[in-house]
Design a protein around this motif. Structure first.
Motif, PDB file in Angstrom:
ATOM      1  N   GLU A 276       0.854  -1.178   0.000  1.00 33.94           N
ATOM      2  CA  GLU A 276       0.000   0.000   0.000  1.00 33.94           C
ATOM      3  C   GLU A 276       0.893   1.232   0.000  1.00 33.94           C
ATOM      4  O   GLU A 276       1.905   1.284   0.702  1.00 33.94           O
ATOM      5  N   ILE A 277       0.522   2.226  -0.791  1.00 32.53           N
ATOM      6  CA  ILE A 277       1.349   3.413  -0.980  1.00 32.53           C
ATOM      7  C   ILE A 277       0.632   4.655  -0.460  1.00 32.53           C
ATOM      8  O   ILE A 277      -0.530   4.890  -0.769  1.00 32.53           O
ATOM      9  N   LEU A 278       1.364   5.448   0.332  1.00 33.42           N
ATOM     10  CA  LEU A 278       0.884   6.741   0.779  1.00 33.42           C
ATOM     11  C   LEU A 278       1.829   7.796   0.205  1.00 33.42           C
ATOM     12  O   LEU A 278       3.006   7.856   0.585  1.00 33.42           O
ATOM     13  N   LEU A 279       1.333   8.592  -0.734  1.00 31.21           N
ATOM     14  CA  LEU A 279       2.145   9.630  -1.362  1.00 31.21           C
ATOM     15  C   LEU A 279       1.976  10.937  -0.594  1.00 31.21           C
ATOM     16  O   LEU A 279       0.865  11.471  -0.489  1.00 31.21           O
ATOM     17  N   VAL A 280       3.080  11.425  -0.040  1.00 35.33           N
ATOM     18  CA  VAL A 280       3.041  12.611   0.808  1.00 35.33           C
ATOM     19  C   VAL A 280       3.562  13.814   0.025  1.00 35.33           C
ATOM     20  O   VAL A 280       4.664  13.771  -0.530  1.00 35.33           O
ATOM     21  N   GLY A 281       2.769  14.881  -0.012  1.00 38.29           N
ATOM     22  CA  GLY A 281       3.228  16.072  -0.723  1.00 38.29           C
ATOM     23  C   GLY A 281       2.089  16.963  -1.153  1.00 38.29           C
ATOM     24  O   GLY A 281       0.978  16.894  -0.604  1.00 38.29           O
ATOM     25  N   ASP A 282       2.353  17.794  -2.142  1.00 44.21           N
ATOM     26  CA  ASP A 282       1.359  18.705  -2.694  1.00 44.21           C
ATOM     27  C   ASP A 282       0.320  17.898  -3.469  1.00 44.21           C
ATOM     28  O   ASP A 282       0.635  17.283  -4.492  1.00 44.21           O
ATOM     29  N   ALA A 283      -0.904  17.904  -2.969  1.00 44.55           N
ATOM     30  CA  ALA A 283      -1.948  17.036  -3.529  1.00 44.55           C
ATOM     31  C   ALA A 283      -2.197  17.291  -5.007  1.00 44.55           C
ATOM     32  O   ALA A 283      -2.374  16.347  -5.793  1.00 44.55           O
ATOM     33  N   SER A 284      -2.211  18.565  -5.420  1.00 42.65           N
ATOM     34  CA  SER A 284      -2.509  18.871  -6.822  1.00 42.65           C
ATOM     35  C   SER A 284      -1.394  18.378  -7.741  1.00 42.65           C
ATOM     36  O   SER A 284      -1.660  17.843  -8.821  1.00 42.65           O
ATOM     37  N   GLN A 285      -0.137  18.563  -7.330  1.00 46.24           N
ATOM     38  CA  GLN A 285       0.976  18.091  -8.148  1.00 46.24           C
ATOM     39  C   GLN A 285       1.005  16.563  -8.227  1.00 46.24           C
ATOM     40  O   GLN A 285       1.285  15.993  -9.291  1.00 46.24           O
TER      41      GLN A 285
ATOM     42  N   PRO B 237      -4.983   2.244  -7.070  1.00 47.85           N
ATOM     43  CA  PRO B 237      -5.268   3.330  -6.121  1.00 47.85           C
ATOM     44  C   PRO B 237      -4.156   3.501  -5.087  1.00 47.85           C
ATOM     45  O   PRO B 237      -3.602   2.527  -4.579  1.00 47.85           O
ATOM     46  N   VAL B 238      -3.836   4.760  -4.813  1.00 50.13           N
ATOM     47  CA  VAL B 238      -2.894   5.103  -3.747  1.00 50.13           C
ATOM     48  C   VAL B 238      -3.521   6.210  -2.912  1.00 50.13           C
ATOM     49  O   VAL B 238      -4.435   6.912  -3.362  1.00 50.13           O
ATOM     50  N   GLU B 239      -3.024   6.349  -1.702  1.00 48.83           N
ATOM     51  CA  GLU B 239      -3.530   7.398  -0.810  1.00 48.83           C
ATOM     52  C   GLU B 239      -2.621   8.620  -0.892  1.00 48.83           C
ATOM     53  O   GLU B 239      -1.396   8.485  -0.853  1.00 48.83           O
ATOM     54  N   ILE B 240      -3.228   9.794  -1.008  1.00 48.70           N
ATOM     55  CA  ILE B 240      -2.467  11.041  -1.012  1.00 48.70           C
ATOM     56  C   ILE B 240      -2.600  11.694   0.358  1.00 48.70           C
ATOM     57  O   ILE B 240      -3.705  11.907   0.849  1.00 48.70           O
ATOM     58  N   VAL B 241      -1.450  11.987   0.978  1.00 52.96           N
ATOM     59  CA  VAL B 241      -1.430  12.647   2.283  1.00 52.96           C
ATOM     60  C   VAL B 241      -0.849  14.051   2.079  1.00 52.96           C
ATOM     61  O   VAL B 241       0.334  14.182   1.767  1.00 52.96           O
ATOM     62  N   PRO B 242      -1.660  15.084   2.227  1.00 45.97           N
ATOM     63  CA  PRO B 242      -1.191  16.456   1.947  1.00 45.97           C
ATOM     64  C   PRO B 242      -0.093  16.912   2.915  1.00 45.97           C
ATOM     65  O   PRO B 242      -0.091  16.553   4.096  1.00 45.97           O
ATOM     66  N   SER B 243       0.824  17.698   2.393  1.00 45.43           N
ATOM     67  CA  SER B 243       1.861  18.331   3.217  1.00 45.43           C
ATOM     68  C   SER B 243       2.086  19.734   2.667  1.00 45.43           C
ATOM     69  O   SER B 243       1.530  20.103   1.631  1.00 45.43           O
ATOM     70  N   GLU B 244       2.924  20.504   3.369  1.00 47.13           N
ATOM     71  CA  GLU B 244       3.172  21.883   2.951  1.00 47.13           C
ATOM     72  C   GLU B 244       4.675  22.134   2.856  1.00 47.13           C
ATOM     73  O   GLU B 244       5.364  22.232   3.867  1.00 47.13           O
ATOM     74  N   GLY B 245       5.181  22.202   1.636  1.00 46.64           N
ATOM     75  CA  GLY B 245       6.586  22.519   1.422  1.00 46.64           C
ATOM     76  C   GLY B 245       7.502  21.319   1.525  1.00 46.64           C
ATOM     77  O   GLY B 245       7.079  20.200   1.849  1.00 46.64           O
ATOM     78  N   THR B 246       8.777  21.566   1.244  1.00 48.87           N
ATOM     79  CA  THR B 246       9.802  20.533   1.333  1.00 48.87           C
ATOM     80  C   THR B 246      11.103  21.170   1.802  1.00 48.87           C
ATOM     81  O   THR B 246      11.267  22.389   1.715  1.00 48.87           O
TER      82      THR B 246
END
Length: 345
Positions: A36-45, A58-67
């Motif tokens: 299972e994959i959780l992609l962390v980052g800017d949701a729109s990108q 399907p993968v899960e997107i976990v929003p974050s702010e900046g890097t």
């Protein structure tokens, strides 16, 4: 998490080719590795990079702010950006929502975030980054550590690296009794600087490992050692030199193959051999290094990682989870995991 699928948190914003290549490697892993994959980052990108493929796997997107940018000092960057992608990814492991983190971003920030949010394993003074390198023996590799986490080391740090490396080599790489070597300028026990001489004595007296002596630079890829320990300064230089040699070798092969029709026929005949050569010498095939010694699985990939390297980094994380590397290291030191602690600046 028992027999459940491994859940891997991916810092989708870290690296030179983020998020497109990171997402591509993660999707391949979702398809081929049953994780299972959780992609962390800017949701729109991330959504843009996923495109229509998100419907297939399907993968899960976990929003974050900046890097954390490569030019930023790790600790100050992490504190200024508490919701940066690497911080959020580490928190997912801390909260048991993920089993591991993979990042191709700022390696110093990844290590610092792991220490701040996950803490060290009890009994471990410093974590180490372990890199798997090919040897001249087919189907045999060597684990080199530390390759960048600790520029300066004490003998007890190197001793701990040797124990952790042996456990990883045995249970993940499948070496029954890993042979441990200490990187040095000569084979004799009395060779080297004060660190090497003192460490040699400690490794000889440690009954948890099979220490076979000093390893000179030319011995690292000989296949005579399964684990080679050194400080992070020397290890990082050696790792990057080895990667450059692999790239040069592949380039020379391309240049020296015959041109024209005969060249095309020759390449067709040699293609299986050339693919095997690439697999043995290309650092992308190994995915990155495992940060051993923190209370969570963390894979630090190259900043230049593209999809194949990210895929292999996720595979590496899954193998560490499946073989219970953290539990085995903790059990070896007979201590539970330590709480998160402050990182030395």
């Amino acid at each position: 998490m028992g027999s459940a699928r491994a859940r891997i948190a991916i810092d989708a914003m870290g690296g030179d080719h983020a998020p497109a290549e990171i997402v591509a490697g993660a999707l391949r892993a979702r398809e081929e590795l049953d994780v299972e994959i959780l992609l962390v980052g800017d949701a729109s990108q991330i959504q843009a990079a996923l495109g229509e493929r998100a419907n297939t796997f399907p993968v899960e997107i976990v929003p974050s702010e900046g890097t954390i940018e490569m030019h930023e000092e790790p600790l100050s960057g992490l504190k200024r950006k508490p919701k940066a992608s690497i911080n959020v990814a580490m928190d997912l492991v801390k909260q048991k929502r993920a089993d591991a983190v993979v990042s191709a971003g700022h390696s110093g920030a990844a290590m610092a975030a792991a220490l701040l949010r996950l803490g060290r394993l009890k009994g471990i003074d410093r974590p180490a980054i372990g890199a798997v390198l090919p040897t001249i023996m087919a189907d045999k590799s060597v684990l080199l550590l530390d390759v960048g986490a600790n520029v300066d080391c004490r003998p007890k740090f190197l001793e701990q690296f040797a124990v952790m490396g042996s456990i990883y080599s045995q249970y993940v790489l499948g070496v029954e009794k890993p042979k441990v070597g200490l990187l040095n300028i000569g084979e004799e026990p009395g060779k080297g600087n004060d660190l090497a001489i003192r460490t040699h004595q400690m490794l000889e007296e440690n009954n948890k490992i099979s220490f076979v002596g000093n390893a000179e630079g030319r011995d690292v890829l000989s296949g005579n050692f399964d684990v080679v320990v050194c400080d992070g300064f020397v290890g990082n230089v050696l790792l990057k030199f080895a990667e450059a040699v692999g790239e040069v070798m592949l380039q020379i092969l391309k240049e020296e193959l015959p041109q024209g029709l005969h060249g095309l026929l020759g390449v067709a005949l040699l293609k299986p051999n050339l693919n095997r050569i690439k697999q043995r010498v290309d650092h992308a095939e190994h995915g990155g290094g495992l940060l051993l010694g923190v209370a969570g699985i963390c894979i630090i990939s190259h900043g230049s990682s593209q999809a194949p390297s990210i895929f292999n980094a996720i595979r590496l994380a899954k193998e560490a989870i499946d073989h219970q590397v953290l539990e085995r290291i903790t059990s070896n030191y007979n201590q539970p995991a330590a709480p998160a602690a402050e990182v030395e600046s």
